[in-house]
Design an enzyme around this catalytic site. Structure first.
Site, PDB file in Angstrom:
ATOM      1  N   TYR A 144       0.855  -1.187   0.000  1.00 61.34           N
ATOM      2  CA  TYR A 144       0.000   0.000   0.000  1.00 61.34           C
ATOM      3  C   TYR A 144       0.894   1.241   0.000  1.00 61.34           C
ATOM      4  CZ  TYR A 144      -3.586  -3.322   1.632  1.00 61.34           C
ATOM      5  OH  TYR A 144      -4.432  -4.394   1.767  1.00 61.34           O
ATOM      6  N   HIS A 169       0.002 -12.023   1.189  1.00 69.96           N
ATOM      7  CA  HIS A 169      -1.034 -11.217   0.541  1.00 69.96           C
ATOM      8  C   HIS A 169      -1.678 -11.955  -0.638  1.00 69.96           C
ATOM      9  CE1 HIS A 169      -1.989  -6.645  -0.043  1.00 69.96           C
ATOM     10  NE2 HIS A 169      -3.065  -7.386  -0.082  1.00 69.96           N
ATOM     11  N   SER A 205     -13.013  -5.104   2.331  1.00 71.95           N
ATOM     12  CA  SER A 205     -14.020  -4.464   1.479  1.00 71.95           C
ATOM     13  C   SER A 205     -15.434  -4.913   1.842  1.00 71.95           C
ATOM     14  CB  SER A 205     -13.744  -4.732  -0.009  1.00 71.95           C
ATOM     15  OG  SER A 205     -12.557  -4.104  -0.424  1.00 71.95           O
ATOM     16  N   LEU A 255     -17.811  -3.199   2.659  1.00 69.21           N
ATOM     17  CA  LEU A 255     -18.761  -2.210   2.139  1.00 69.21           C
ATOM     18  C   LEU A 255     -18.681  -2.110   0.618  1.00 69.21           C
ATOM     19  CD1 LEU A 255     -18.348   0.581   4.839  1.00 69.21           C
ATOM     20  CD2 LEU A 255     -20.203  -1.080   4.603  1.00 69.21           C
ATOM     21  N   ARG A 308     -16.202  -1.685  -1.445  1.00 70.17           N
ATOM     22  CA  ARG A 308     -15.364  -0.555  -1.878  1.00 70.17           C
ATOM     23  C   ARG A 308     -16.147   0.762  -1.829  1.00 70.17           C
ATOM     24  NH1 ARG A 308     -11.374  -3.850  -3.377  1.00 70.17           N
ATOM     25  NH2 ARG A 308     -11.973  -5.795  -4.354  1.00 70.17           N
TER      26      ARG A 308
END
Length: 330
Positions: A56, A125, A205, A207, A209
């Site tokens: 990130y 990941h 995620s 929601l 995104r």
């Protein structure tokens, strides 16, 4: 704050965590001061699970989290990830690396950026198809033995990979996209496998995104550099059809007396005591709204009504562009 056990014999962490990715990458403009304030406000509200990753930014999100938790380490349960490599010359390019040496060097770099001695939960990941999962998890297990990591996790791994990984070292958590509009863990055997092996599902995620909040009405609502502009579910007819579903959820939320975001998060948490969620936000106001989901109790009839609107596969469009989907369910 409601808490849930991470894994079969793991620690208790907040049922709702905080996804920190969007504070530094992918979702438009940054505001580091507000992001740090949001992380610290989350800790004050009893949120313990903070989620980040070395990719990130890359790297800058771990540094941001490190600044935010300085002086608050005992309140935070830090989850970070390794394994996705980014090309500075091509921001959309992705690679994966699960080699034992990369595991070790990535961990040391993350510890330094976060400013901590031990990572509470260390995820791979994405699974590297060119490295046996036994080798990757074996190297991760060495980090536990060395005191650099407390618990291990995988992200977007298949049921078969979870089985193999668990034979090398206990896996506390499987992180996967899971929400009303992404029901893959129910359909591909991953959720059942997690439950059989005593692995918690950490829903990222939750929601959709941001789509399930009902606040997004047009692709033009996104900043120019927001990656959702190129995401299949936010394109053309897909966007229009998915918006129809969200509007129905908004109506259910209004009847319930909560926000659409709170309804969507309450649905995720209602799927089992072994399911946690890490909604992301970079604003304190949104964090407080999300935490309001903990007060929303859905009855069996309400869950059935939500299911009728949003059954599996109701959303249209792939959840990532084709290149990124190649590393899903590895």
């Amino acid at each position: 704050m409601q808490t849930r056990t991470l894994g079969k014999h793991g620690p208790r962490v907040s049922a709702l965590g905080l996804g920190c990715m969007g504070m530094s990458d992918f979702y438009g403009d940054r505001d580091d001061a507000e992001s740090i304030a949001t992380i610290q406000h989350a800790l004050d509200r009893g949120v313990t699970l903070l989620d980040t990753a070395d990719m990130y930014g890359p790297h800058i999100n771990e540094e941001l989290v490190g600044k935010a938790i300085k002086g608050h380490r005992e309140q935070a349960f830090i989850a970070t990830k390794f394994g996705i490599m980014r090309d500075p010359a091509n921001p959309t390019a992705r690679g994966v690396n699960g080699s034992p040496e990369y595991v070790r060097t990535s961990c040391d770099a993350s510890l330094k950026r976060l400013g901590i001695d031990t990572i509470d939960l260390y995820y791979q990941h994405r699974v590297d198809p060119n490295v046996p999962i036994e080798d990757t998890v074996g190297a991760m297990a060495e980090l536990v033995a060395a005191g650099k990591v407390r618990h291990l996790g995988l992200s977007e791994a298949s049921a078969a990979t979870l089985e193999r990984a668990s034979k090398v070292h206990p896996i506390a958590a499987l992180q996967s996209e899971y929400s009303l509009w992404t029901r893959d863990p129910e359909q591909n055997g991953v959720l059942d496998t997690c439950r059989r092996l005593g692995i918690s599902l950490v829903a990222y995620s939750p929601l959709g995104r941001g789509f399930l909040t009902g606040a997004i009405r047009s692709p033009e609502d996104f900043d120019a550099d927001d990656y959702r502009r190129s995401s299949p579910r936010f394109q053309g007819e897909n966007f229009t059809r998915n918006l129809t579903l969200v509007d129905k959820v908004k109506a259910l939320a209004a009847d319930k007396g909560c926000s659409p975001a709170q309804l969507a998060l309450a649905w995720v948490l209602a799927q089992g005591k072994d399911v946690l969620a890490i909604p992301g936000t970079k604003k304190r106001s949104r964090l407080d709204e999300n935490l309001g989901a903990l007060d929303v109790v859905l009855s069996a009839d309400e869950l059935a009504a939500i299911e009728a609107i949003f059954p599996p596969d109701a959303a249209v469009g792939a959840r990532y562009a084709a290149a990124s989907m190649t590393h899903i369910n590895g």
